[in-house]
Write a protein that holds these residues in place. Structure first.
Motif, PDB file in Angstrom:
ATOM      1  N   VAL A 106       0.843  -1.183   0.000  1.00  0.00           N
ATOM      2  CA  VAL A 106       0.000   0.000   0.000  1.00  0.00           C
ATOM      3  C   VAL A 106       0.880   1.236   0.000  1.00  0.00           C
ATOM      4  O   VAL A 106       1.978   1.234   0.561  1.00  0.00           O
ATOM      5  N   SER A 107       0.405   2.275  -0.648  1.00  0.00           N
ATOM      6  CA  SER A 107       1.092   3.559  -0.614  1.00  0.00           C
ATOM      7  C   SER A 107       0.033   4.643  -0.495  1.00  0.00           C
ATOM      8  O   SER A 107      -0.958   4.635  -1.222  1.00  0.00           O
ATOM      9  N   SER A 108       0.246   5.548   0.453  1.00  0.00           N
ATOM     10  CA  SER A 108      -0.720   6.631   0.634  1.00  0.00           C
ATOM     11  C   SER A 108      -0.006   7.974   0.524  1.00  0.00           C
ATOM     12  O   SER A 108       0.879   8.287   1.310  1.00  0.00           O
ATOM     13  N   LEU A 109      -0.368   8.701  -0.499  1.00  0.00           N
ATOM     14  CA  LEU A 109       0.100  10.073  -0.733  1.00  0.00           C
ATOM     15  C   LEU A 109       1.618  10.185  -0.860  1.00  0.00           C
ATOM     16  O   LEU A 109       2.202  11.176  -0.444  1.00  0.00           O
ATOM     17  N   SER A 110       2.246   9.185  -1.457  1.00  0.00           N
ATOM     18  CA  SER A 110       3.677   9.320  -1.734  1.00  0.00           C
ATOM     19  C   SER A 110       3.993   9.133  -3.213  1.00  0.00           C
ATOM     20  O   SER A 110       5.025   9.595  -3.682  1.00  0.00           O
ATOM     21  N   MET A 111       3.115   8.478  -3.957  1.00  0.00           N
ATOM     22  CA  MET A 111       3.390   8.164  -5.352  1.00  0.00           C
ATOM     23  C   MET A 111       3.715   9.410  -6.176  1.00  0.00           C
ATOM     24  O   MET A 111       4.564   9.349  -7.065  1.00  0.00           O
ATOM     25  N   HIS A 112       3.095  10.534  -5.880  1.00  0.00           N
ATOM     26  CA  HIS A 112       3.361  11.744  -6.671  1.00  0.00           C
ATOM     27  C   HIS A 112       4.798  12.228  -6.518  1.00  0.00           C
ATOM     28  O   HIS A 112       5.276  13.025  -7.305  1.00  0.00           O
ATOM     29  N   GLU A 113       5.510  11.707  -5.516  1.00  0.00           N
ATOM     30  CA  GLU A 113       6.920  12.053  -5.296  1.00  0.00           C
ATOM     31  C   GLU A 113       7.879  11.110  -6.033  1.00  0.00           C
ATOM     32  O   GLU A 113       9.067  11.377  -6.080  1.00  0.00           O
ATOM     33  N   TRP A 114       7.380  10.008  -6.582  1.00  0.00           N
ATOM     34  CA  TRP A 114       8.238   9.021  -7.224  1.00  0.00           C
ATOM     35  C   TRP A 114       8.661   9.542  -8.597  1.00  0.00           C
ATOM     36  O   TRP A 114       7.825   9.678  -9.489  1.00  0.00           O
ATOM     37  N   PRO A 115       9.948   9.784  -8.820  1.00  0.00           N
ATOM     38  CA  PRO A 115      10.369  10.315 -10.121  1.00  0.00           C
ATOM     39  C   PRO A 115      10.315   9.274 -11.235  1.00  0.00           C
ATOM     40  O   PRO A 115      10.088   9.614 -12.391  1.00  0.00           O
ATOM     41  N   ASP A 116      10.497   7.991 -10.911  1.00  0.00           N
ATOM     42  CA  ASP A 116      10.559   6.936 -11.928  1.00  0.00           C
ATOM     43  C   ASP A 116       9.466   5.910 -11.681  1.00  0.00           C
ATOM     44  O   ASP A 116       9.648   4.950 -10.919  1.00  0.00           O
ATOM     45  N   LEU A 117       8.331   6.102 -12.352  1.00  0.00           N
ATOM     46  CA  LEU A 117       7.183   5.229 -12.118  1.00  0.00           C
ATOM     47  C   LEU A 117       7.409   3.800 -12.619  1.00  0.00           C
ATOM     48  O   LEU A 117       6.982   2.849 -11.968  1.00  0.00           O
ATOM     49  N   ASP A 118       8.063   3.638 -13.761  1.00  0.00           N
ATOM     50  CA  ASP A 118       8.247   2.287 -14.304  1.00  0.00           C
ATOM     51  C   ASP A 118       9.097   1.402 -13.392  1.00  0.00           C
ATOM     52  O   ASP A 118       8.698   0.264 -13.090  1.00  0.00           O
ATOM     53  N   PRO A 119      10.279   1.863 -12.921  1.00  0.00           N
ATOM     54  CA  PRO A 119      11.035   1.024 -11.985  1.00  0.00           C
ATOM     55  C   PRO A 119      10.287   0.781 -10.668  1.00  0.00           C
ATOM     56  O   PRO A 119      10.410  -0.290 -10.073  1.00  0.00           O
ATOM     57  N   ALA A 120       9.494   1.762 -10.228  1.00  0.00           N
ATOM     58  CA  ALA A 120       8.699   1.581  -9.008  1.00  0.00           C
ATOM     59  C   ALA A 120       7.661   0.478  -9.218  1.00  0.00           C
ATOM     60  O   ALA A 120       7.515  -0.408  -8.367  1.00  0.00           O
ATOM     61  N   ALA A 121       6.952   0.515 -10.343  1.00  0.00           N
ATOM     62  CA  ALA A 121       5.954  -0.521 -10.628  1.00  0.00           C
ATOM     63  C   ALA A 121       6.617  -1.893 -10.724  1.00  0.00           C
ATOM     64  O   ALA A 121       6.076  -2.891 -10.231  1.00  0.00           O
ATOM     65  N   HIS A 122       7.789  -1.955 -11.328  1.00  0.00           N
ATOM     66  CA  HIS A 122       8.527  -3.215 -11.423  1.00  0.00           C
ATOM     67  C   HIS A 122       8.843  -3.773 -10.036  1.00  0.00           C
ATOM     68  O   HIS A 122       8.630  -4.963  -9.764  1.00  0.00           O
ATOM     69  N   GLU A 123       9.366  -2.922  -9.139  1.00  0.00           N
ATOM     70  CA  GLU A 123       9.720  -3.358  -7.788  1.00  0.00           C
ATOM     71  C   GLU A 123       8.487  -3.792  -7.000  1.00  0.00           C
ATOM     72  O   GLU A 123       8.520  -4.794  -6.283  1.00  0.00           O
ATOM     73  N   LEU A 124       7.414  -3.038  -7.118  1.00  0.00           N
ATOM     74  CA  LEU A 124       6.188  -3.401  -6.398  1.00  0.00           C
ATOM     75  C   LEU A 124       5.668  -4.756  -6.876  1.00  0.00           C
ATOM     76  O   LEU A 124       5.260  -5.595  -6.067  1.00  0.00           O
ATOM     77  N   HIS A 125       5.708  -4.976  -8.173  1.00  0.00           N
ATOM     78  CA  HIS A 125       5.279  -6.266  -8.718  1.00  0.00           C
ATOM     79  C   HIS A 125       6.203  -7.389  -8.243  1.00  0.00           C
ATOM     80  O   HIS A 125       5.742  -8.479  -7.898  1.00  0.00           O
ATOM     81  N   ARG A 126       7.496  -7.116  -8.187  1.00  0.00           N
ATOM     82  CA  ARG A 126       8.487  -8.119  -7.784  1.00  0.00           C
ATOM     83  C   ARG A 126       8.242  -8.630  -6.363  1.00  0.00           C
ATOM     84  O   ARG A 126       8.349  -9.829  -6.093  1.00  0.00           O
ATOM     85  N   ILE A 127       7.904  -7.735  -5.436  1.00  0.00           N
ATOM     86  CA  ILE A 127       7.777  -8.138  -4.028  1.00  0.00           C
ATOM     87  C   ILE A 127       6.445  -8.797  -3.709  1.00  0.00           C
ATOM     88  O   ILE A 127       6.320  -9.479  -2.693  1.00  0.00           O
ATOM     89  N   LEU A 128       5.438  -8.621  -4.567  1.00  0.00           N
ATOM     90  CA  LEU A 128       4.107  -9.165  -4.278  1.00  0.00           C
ATOM     91  C   LEU A 128       4.005 -10.640  -4.645  1.00  0.00           C
ATOM     92  O   LEU A 128       4.487 -11.072  -5.691  1.00  0.00           O
ATOM     93  N   ARG A 129       3.347 -11.388  -3.772  1.00  0.00           N
ATOM     94  CA  ARG A 129       3.060 -12.790  -4.066  1.00  0.00           C
ATOM     95  C   ARG A 129       2.057 -12.860  -5.214  1.00  0.00           C
ATOM     96  O   ARG A 129       1.261 -11.932  -5.396  1.00  0.00           O
ATOM     97  N   PRO A 130       2.041 -13.945  -5.966  1.00  0.00           N
ATOM     98  CA  PRO A 130       1.016 -14.084  -7.009  1.00  0.00           C
ATOM     99  C   PRO A 130      -0.383 -13.965  -6.399  1.00  0.00           C
ATOM    100  O   PRO A 130      -0.677 -14.581  -5.378  1.00  0.00           O
ATOM    101  N   GLY A 131      -1.200 -13.138  -6.984  1.00  0.00           N
ATOM    102  CA  GLY A 131      -2.550 -12.896  -6.485  1.00  0.00           C
ATOM    103  C   GLY A 131      -2.636 -11.825  -5.419  1.00  0.00           C
ATOM    104  O   GLY A 131      -3.726 -11.483  -4.958  1.00  0.00           O
TER     105      GLY A 131
END
Length: 180
Positions: A106-131
């Motif tokens: 979960v992220s609350s009110l920090s995403m607008h500070e992320w300069p690189d959305l694609d690497p962030a999405a990659h990392e978030l996907h990497r750490i999440l279990r399937p489903g």
């Protein structure tokens, strides 16, 4: 991502306490519905730890983690938390969690500070279990198209919902939900 110095961190903590309690309670309710007992939850951009504090009170069964780029925010979060929560100084593009180890990010009110959305999405996907679930709450007009494009490229379908806070006449927050 912007890092907060000590003075900015204290100011944000005061504003979050005064203005964002209803948002954190809403997010905690959403997390209640999306998690099973004992789930591992990572709060990305935890700031002063208000959401983690709310979750720890409501759901002592959860294994809670929080990261923030600012060591000052992590220091404040430690002071707010009485329950055992793992906190770390880290960037969303380099998360300190093993692959497929998180049930809900979960992220609350920090995403607008992320300069690189694609690497962030990659990392978030990497750490999440399937489903597992990704829930990002941020200002409604903060790079909406770019956020959806980055999340769709990694997660596929992304649901977005406008959320109105009780003290504001219009919906100022959008919740983005995706499944790993």
């Amino acid at each position: 991502m912007t890092t907060f110095d000590h003075a900015r961190s204290l100011g944000y903590d005061r504003r979050a306490t005064r203005l964002l309690g209803s948002l954190y309670r809403r997010i905690a309710t959403d997390i209640d519905a999306a998690t099973t007992p004992g789930a591992t939850v990572a709060d990305i951009g935890t700031g002063p730890g208000k959401l983690l504090s709310c979750l720890a009170t409501r759901r002592p069964d959860l294994r809670l983690h929080g990261i923030d780029l600012s060591p000052h925010m992590i220091e404040i979060a430690r002071r707010h938390l009485s329950a055992p929560v793992e906190l770390a100084v880290a960037d969303v593009t380099d998360l300190p969690y093993p692959d497929t180890s998180i049930d809900l990010a979960v992220s609350s009110l920090s995403m607008h500070e992320w300069p690189d959305l694609d690497p962030a999405a990659h990392e978030l996907h990497r750490i999440l279990r399937p489903g597992a679930t990704l829930a990002v709450y941020d200002f409604r007009f903060a790079r909406t198209a770019a956020v959806q494009d980055s999340l769709r490229a990694r997660f596929g379908t992304v649901e977005s919902t406008a959320i109105r806070l009780p003290w504001h006449p219009v919906a100022v927050v959008t919740r983005y939900l995706a499944t790993a």
